[in-house]
Design a protein around this motif. Structure first.
Motif: not given
Length: 931
Positions: A438-448, A474-480
């Motif tokens: 699944d997508v990242l939890p909110y806190g992990d997405a901010v950390a990324l 919260l999608l890792p690719l989008a956050v990166q």
């Protein structure tokens, strides 16, 4: 919990939390009752994510996961209200919070780092590791000791829910890792006896972890106990063989050999990783920014004994990143072969790699000369299995198109592990472990975001950073990609990036950086579909709500439900659609934007309008049917085609359950109808939600939907429609005690009713206006309105209207002290409502009778009527009425001297009122305080 507490404005200790054991909170050094288990679960999320806004959807997922109650948003509101009572006992309803703050998208617990034992643990852990790397062993030991001392049993003990479960696993892993770090420090300081004592509990509790076994063997050997060191290896081997069918990895095997030969260097060295240079290795480099995923990594590592682990998920969710990271952690267990092969299941401009070609690549990678590789795929598969027989091999088969592509590539050796990633669920593969990412939890997405951006901007703009990762879904690719753009544009603030991502029409364009693009990643999945599945996917982009049910999706696509189910399930299989509950579907936020863009690009205007019309017909027909069950005596019906598909309801409970499920879609649907020029749908859909909003007490949503529908009624020039919506607004404002606004709406509606000549409607408005005047203390005007309404209702033969007026007159007579007249009027109304089966109105009148008898001192009759009223209101789902009657029963019990029973009724009434955010909560709270 007397250390690290927050200091309040007056210098006293404030709020402190303990998470590394049973979850506890203290306020000014006094224990805070955190309430029932699910309320504790919600508090745990806020405490772990302290000083971060946690969205309502995130809280729902964290507390309930997929096992959702009927109204999870209401559950969140209830638990937040309970926590506020515990954490801020003196706070009034409208005063700002001190500890638990509301935000437009969720809630935030304000807590300094030193007031959380988890934050202190992380700080001490990091400081201890820095001291160890700097050669300050004594300081490292002290810091790590202090970190471990903060644990008081199992972290987050006794807290239910998926968030607590995953965090408990992660914190348990962190605790063990710190304990292992501490043993390394003890070994370096020559304290072998202490190292042995510290390692034994770890080897007993985690017999498959090789690091503590290596530490125990080293400590025993350096303490002059060689035979015991070798016996420790034997125990480690027995545990590995029993659990995994494997011998220990090279770390322990190499250490055992060094002990056997009494390697002199072992007396000074710490255990070393074996040299793997001779292995066949082509694994990609692990990312520098791997964040979170503790639970998922643990599941992949646990799959080491099962042979195959299949990881699926939507494009950009981080499947390859997880597989490569886990492969790096598993590398010591697989010294012979570690290979990565991209199967190009969804590669731009490339066809998927056939199994025969993939086998050729793998055989060449393990050193088989090209001229020895057979031509036939089956022969290649046989040679591949022979090459791996007896070898410890780790394979990452990346981006598989389906199970058929990877099945011939699987080795037959039980000593090998294959990690497979795919956008498709590989249900046809006999995998030992299947993991849907699944997508990242909110806190992990901010950390990324912070890790990739690489400077202090994210930490300095936490709220803006939260909005950025939410815009990224919260999608890792989008956050990166968003973080990479921030990293390479030093002039940008996080708020500037947030603003660029705010508009859905340009969001996908913004989430592009050189060769990486969220839109391209989605398109590779989309273009792998056939025509009907592509069309279903892009039509879902027209749906404005958060989740769509199977019948609504069928109406949207213009197909029967059986066909729709097939198409939707196929979209779920290829990770373009989620199914959080059976028959309920949702698009990831960015996929919804992509689907809407593809719909606008591919479907012509006529096709889009037809699909939207089918969807709106379905909702209007179904909501109208639900309203018919909830308010059978209403005077107006929606205009929908007779053949429009719809849901049908056997009773009130079924109608309310469907309305609860669809609640989040109503306002977006009305807005979408108005934007598309479908004004009849817009105003009628708002109007037909009256019974639902009144039963559930959703006053704010009532106002929102009516305000959205009102311009449509005016644009149509339909004065009666406008009047009806104004009446609805007046009712909602009345219940919120905004009486001046209610009077304004009623007077506007009254003028329109008289202009159109709708006499029954005129009587209804007068009745409501009179009720509001009564609340304002304007009794003369109230009596005038009610008498006019009664005269009009009788002249028009409107018995339902007459019954409502009689009930209102009964309330008015009670206020005036005319108690016998009050009872008589309400008993007439009660007989009418029972004759028609109007349970909701019956409950209201019974409540009025209970209050009249209470005023007369007839407590037994008051209690009897109140009990009947409560049964009626609960039976028809009237939560606002239920709170009202519980409040009344509390007064009856108090008058009878039953203080505990009164307090119990008022506590239950207060919980409902706070959940509904009703103004009556303040009154009930005062009554409770006065007992």
């Amino acid at each position: 919990m007397t250390h690290g507490t927050e200091q309040g404005d007056d210098g006293r200790p404030g709020l402190a939390v303990r998470l590394l054991g049973p979850v506890r909170a203290q306020l000014d050094l006094r224990e805070v009752p955190l309430g029932p288990p699910l309320q504790r679960a919600l508090f745990t999320v806020l405490a772990v994510r302290h000083d971060q806004v946690v969205g309502t959807t995130e809280l729902i997922d964290a507390v309930w996961g997929e096992d959702l109650p009927g109204n999870p948003e209401g559950g969140v509101h209830t638990y937040v209200a309970g926590l506020r009572r515990a954490l801020e006992p003196g706070r009034t309803r409208r005063s700002p919070g001190r500890h638990l703050l509301s935000h437009p998208s969720g809630y935030r617990l304000t807590l300094p780092a030193e007031a959380s034992d988890l934050a202190r643990f992380e700080k001490l852990r990091d400081e201890g590791r820095r001291a160890w790397r700097a050669g300050r062993a004594e300081a490292a030991e002290q810091l790590l000791d202090r970190a471990l001392a903060l644990f008081d049993g199992t972290a987050l003990g006794g807290v239910p829910g998926p968030f607590a479960q995953s965090q408990r696993s992660w914190l348990g892993e962190q605790r063990i890792a710190v304990a292992e770090d501490r043993i390394d420090v003890l070994l370096a300081r020559g304290r072998y006896g202490d190292a042995i004592a510290a390692a034994r509990p770890l080897t007993d509790g985690q017999p498959l972890r090789e690091r503590p076994w290596a530490q125990l063997m080293t400590a025993l050997y350096r303490d002059g106990r060689q035979s015991e060191a070798l016996a420790a290896y034997d125990r480690a081997r027995a545990a590995a063989v029993e659990a995994l069918g494997l011998d220990p990895g090279p770390l322990l095997a190499g250490l055992r050999q060094r002990i056997v030969v009494a390697d002199p260097a072992l007396l000074a060295d710490r255990p070393r990783q074996p040299d793997a240079a001779a292995a066949r290795v082509n694994l990609p480099r692990d990312t520098d920014h791997f964040v979170g995923r503790g639970r998922e990594v643990a599941r992949v590592l646990a799959a080491a004994g099962s042979g195959v682990c299949a990881i699926d998920g939507m494009a950009g969710v981080g499947k390859t990143t997880l597989a490569v990271h886990a492969a790096g952690l598993l590398a010591p267990r697989y010294p012979d072969v570690r290979l990565h092969l991209d199967l190009h299941g969804h590669a731009q401009g490339r066809a998927p790699v056939p199994a025969a070609a993939a086998l050729e690549k793998l055989l060449l990678a393990v050193g088989v000369p090209g001229d020895r590789i057979p031509a036939a795929a089956d022969d290649r598969a046989g040679l591949w299995r022979a090459q791996l027989a007896g070898r410890r091999a780790l394979l990452v088969l990346d981006d598989a198109v389906d199970a058929g592509q990877v099945r011939p590539l699987l080795p037959g050796s039980p000593s090998s592990l294959v990690l497979i990633t795919s956008r498709r669920r590989l249900s046809g593969l006999d995998a030992g472990e299947s993991l849907s990412l699944d997508v990242l939890p909110y806190g992990d997405a901010v950390a990324l975001l912070a890790a990739v951006a690489g400077d202090g901007r994210v930490a300095a703009e936490r709220d803006a950073a939260g909005e950025v990762v939410r815009a990224c879904g919260l999608l890792p690719l989008a956050v990166q990609i968003a973080a990479a753009r921030l990293r390479h544009r030093r002039a940008w603030s996080v708020a500037h990036l947030r603003d660029r991502l705010a508009g859905e029409d340009r969001r996908l364009d913004e989430l592009t950086a050189q060769d990486r693009s969220v839109a391209v990643a989605f398109s590779l999945s989309y273009r792998s579909l056939d025509g009907p599945r592509r069309q279903m996917f892009r039509l879902l982009g027209l749906f404005p709500g958060p989740r769509i049910g199977l019948p609504a999706a069928a109406a949207l696509a213009g197909v029967d439900q059986r066909r729709a189910d097939t198409l939707l399930q196929d979209l779920v299989d290829v990770q373009l659609l989620e199914e959080p509950r059976p028959g309920r579907y949702r698009l990831h936020d960015l996929l919804a934007v992509y689907a809407a863009r593809e719909c606008a690009r591919t479907e012509d205007e006529q096709g889009r309008q037809a699909a939207l019309a089918r969807l709106l017909d379905f909702y209007l027909a179904t909501v109208d049917g639900a309203e018919e069950v909830l308010r059978p005596q209403r005077l107006d019906r929606a205009q929908v085609p007779a053949d429009a598909p719809r849901e049908r309801f056997a009773d009130r409970a079924a109608a309310l359950a469907w309305l609860d499920e669809e609640r989040g879609a109503f306002a977006p649907l009305i807005a979408a109808a108005a934007r598309a020029g479908r004004h009849r749908h817009a105003w009628q859909l708002a109007r037909c939600l009256w019974g639902f909003f009144e039963s559930r007490g959703h006053w704010a949503e009532w106002i929102t939907t009516h305000e959205l529908g009102l311009p449509s009624a005016r644009l149509l020039g339909d004065k009666l429609a406008e009047a009806r919506l104004l009446v609805g607004l007046g009712v909602a404002e009345h219940f919120l005690r905004r009486y001046d606004e209610a009077v304004g709406h009623y007077r506007s509606a009254l003028a329109l009713m008289r202009e159109t000549g709708f006499r029954s409607g005129e009587a209804g408005v007068l009745t409501n206006l009179g009720n509001t005047f009564r609340r304002m203390g304007r009794l003369a005007e109230c009596i005038e309105c009610q008498e006019q309404a009664l005269e009009i209702s009788r002249a028009a033969g409107d018995q339902a209207g007459e019954g409502i007026v009689l009930a209102n007159l009964g309330e008015l007579y009670r206020d005036a002290g005319l108690l016998q007249q009050s009872v008589a009027a309400q008993e007439q109304a009660l007989a009418m409502f029972r004759k028609w089966g109007e349970r909701r109105l019956e409950g209201s009148v019974l409540d009025g009778l209970a209050r009249a008898h209470l005023a007369m001192g007839a407590l037994d009759q008051a209690l009897a009527h109140g009990g009947e009223a409560l049964e009626c209101r609960r039976g028809c789902g009237d939560r606002s009425g239920e709170a009202e009657t519980l409040d009344c029963l509390g007064s009856v019990h108090l008058r009878a001297g039953r203080r505990d029973a009164a307090a119990d009724c008022w506590r239950r009434a207060l919980a409902i009122a706070e959940d509904l955010d009703a103004p009556t909560a303040a009154d009930i709270r005062r009554r409770l305080a006065g007992i």
